[in-house]
Write a protein that holds these residues in place. Structure first.
Motif, mmCIF file in Angstrom:
data_model
loop_
_atom_site.group_PDB
_atom_site.id
_atom_site.type_symbol
_atom_site.label_atom_id
_atom_site.label_comp_id
_atom_site.label_asym_id
_atom_site.label_seq_id
_atom_site.Cartn_x
_atom_site.Cartn_y
_atom_site.Cartn_z
ATOM 1 N N ALA A 33 9.262 64.615 12.496
ATOM 2 C CA ALA A 33 9.333 66.080 12.472
ATOM 3 C C ALA A 33 7.986 66.685 12.845
ATOM 4 O O ALA A 33 7.919 67.654 13.619
ATOM 5 C CB ALA A 33 9.788 66.570 11.099
ATOM 6 N N GLN A 37 7.260 69.053 16.110
ATOM 7 C CA GLN A 37 7.242 70.369 15.483
ATOM 8 C C GLN A 37 7.441 71.499 16.496
ATOM 9 O O GLN A 37 8.151 72.464 16.224
ATOM 10 C CB GLN A 37 5.934 70.569 14.718
ATOM 11 N N HIS A 39 9.164 71.476 19.227
ATOM 12 C CA HIS A 39 10.585 71.536 19.584
ATOM 13 C C HIS A 39 11.397 72.091 18.415
ATOM 14 O O HIS A 39 12.300 72.892 18.610
ATOM 15 C CB HIS A 39 11.127 70.152 19.954
ATOM 16 N N LEU A 40 11.064 71.636 17.208
ATOM 17 C CA LEU A 40 11.782 72.041 16.011
ATOM 18 C C LEU A 40 11.711 73.552 15.806
ATOM 19 O O LEU A 40 12.703 74.191 15.458
ATOM 20 C CB LEU A 40 11.206 71.303 14.793
ATOM 21 N N ALA A 41 10.552 74.129 16.074
ATOM 22 C CA ALA A 41 10.365 75.568 15.879
ATOM 23 C C ALA A 41 11.245 76.390 16.809
ATOM 24 O O ALA A 41 11.638 77.508 16.468
ATOM 25 C CB ALA A 41 8.896 75.927 16.091
ATOM 26 N N MET A 43 14.275 75.571 17.720
ATOM 27 C CA MET A 43 15.689 75.266 17.469
ATOM 28 C C MET A 43 16.275 76.201 16.428
ATOM 29 O O MET A 43 15.580 76.691 15.547
ATOM 30 C CB MET A 43 15.841 73.830 16.945
ATOM 31 N N PRO A 45 19.120 76.704 13.223
ATOM 32 C CA PRO A 45 19.370 75.883 12.026
ATOM 33 C C PRO A 45 20.273 74.671 12.264
ATOM 34 O O PRO A 45 20.003 73.591 11.748
ATOM 35 C CB PRO A 45 20.014 76.866 11.042
ATOM 36 N N GLU A 47 20.759 73.043 15.113
ATOM 37 C CA GLU A 47 20.017 72.081 15.933
ATOM 38 C C GLU A 47 18.965 71.367 15.098
ATOM 39 O O GLU A 47 18.725 70.167 15.285
ATOM 40 C CB GLU A 47 19.338 72.783 17.109
ATOM 41 N N GLN A 48 18.328 72.087 14.183
ATOM 42 C CA GLN A 48 17.332 71.465 13.306
ATOM 43 C C GLN A 48 17.977 70.410 12.418
ATOM 44 O O GLN A 48 17.424 69.324 12.241
ATOM 45 C CB GLN A 48 16.634 72.526 12.453
ATOM 46 N N ALA A 51 18.724 67.431 14.563
ATOM 47 C CA ALA A 51 17.485 66.707 14.865
ATOM 48 C C ALA A 51 17.067 65.863 13.663
ATOM 49 O O ALA A 51 16.680 64.700 13.815
ATOM 50 C CB ALA A 51 16.380 67.676 15.256
ATOM 51 N N ALA A 52 17.149 66.444 12.474
ATOM 52 C CA ALA A 52 16.770 65.708 11.261
ATOM 53 C C ALA A 52 17.657 64.480 11.069
ATOM 54 O O ALA A 52 17.170 63.402 10.703
ATOM 55 C CB ALA A 52 16.840 66.622 10.043
#
Length: 157
Positions: A33, A37, A39-41, A43, A45, A47-48, A51-52
């Motif tokens: 993560a 980070q 990419h995560l930002a 995305m 909810p 998609e997050q 990803a997790a």
């Protein structure tokens, strides 16, 4: 000696099974993560969450391979031609449970749709099917039920 030795005793050693413990898996997911980070930002909810889940599957697969590398004579992998199935169950809040499975070698889907694997792998599949049957689709989050036949070894319920 406990699962870890002190630095005064020499190199730190750990029990190979600790690699699949919750602390190690969470550390691996946190590292992925942090690395992703940016990419995560960007995305949403959903998609997050996806990803997790992907990072958790990758972490379990990598740590399973590392465990086998540091303790090759332990477990199902000790048998020549034997296979391995690692099932990780973890709480995900409330009554929800995430189930992650790693197979080595990879399962094989036969032309008739049946799954071929080693005795340990088929036993793991049977356990997963019984979890799904007992659950009736309620109380557990099994995500997608599929196999990665394109070179991966993971399986997520």
């Amino acid at each position: 000696m406990g699962p870890m030795s002190t630095p005064e005793e020499g190199p730190v050693t750990i029990d190979a099974d600790a690699l699949l413990g919750a602390r190690a898996v969470e550390a691996g997911v946190a590292a992925l993560a942090a690395r992703n980070q940016h990419h995560l930002a960007a995305m949403g909810p959903e998609e997050q969450a996806e990803a997790a889940t992907t990072w958790r599957e990758l972490t379990v697969e990598v740590l399973s391979a590392a465990r086998q590398a540091v303790a090759p004579g332990v477990g199902a992998g000790a048998v020549q031609g034997g296979g391995r199935a690692v099932i990780v169950l973890e709480d995900s809040g409330g009554d929800e449970v995430n189930v992650h499975v790693t197979f080595s070698p990879q399962l094989e889907e036969l032309p008739d749709g049946a799954i071929a694997g080693t005795p340990a792998q088929l036993a793991a599949m049977s356990i997963l099917e019984s979890i799904t049957a007992e659950d009736g689709g309620h109380g557990h989050d099994h995500g997608e039920h599929g196999h990665d036949h394109d070179g991966g070894h993971g399986h997520t319920h």
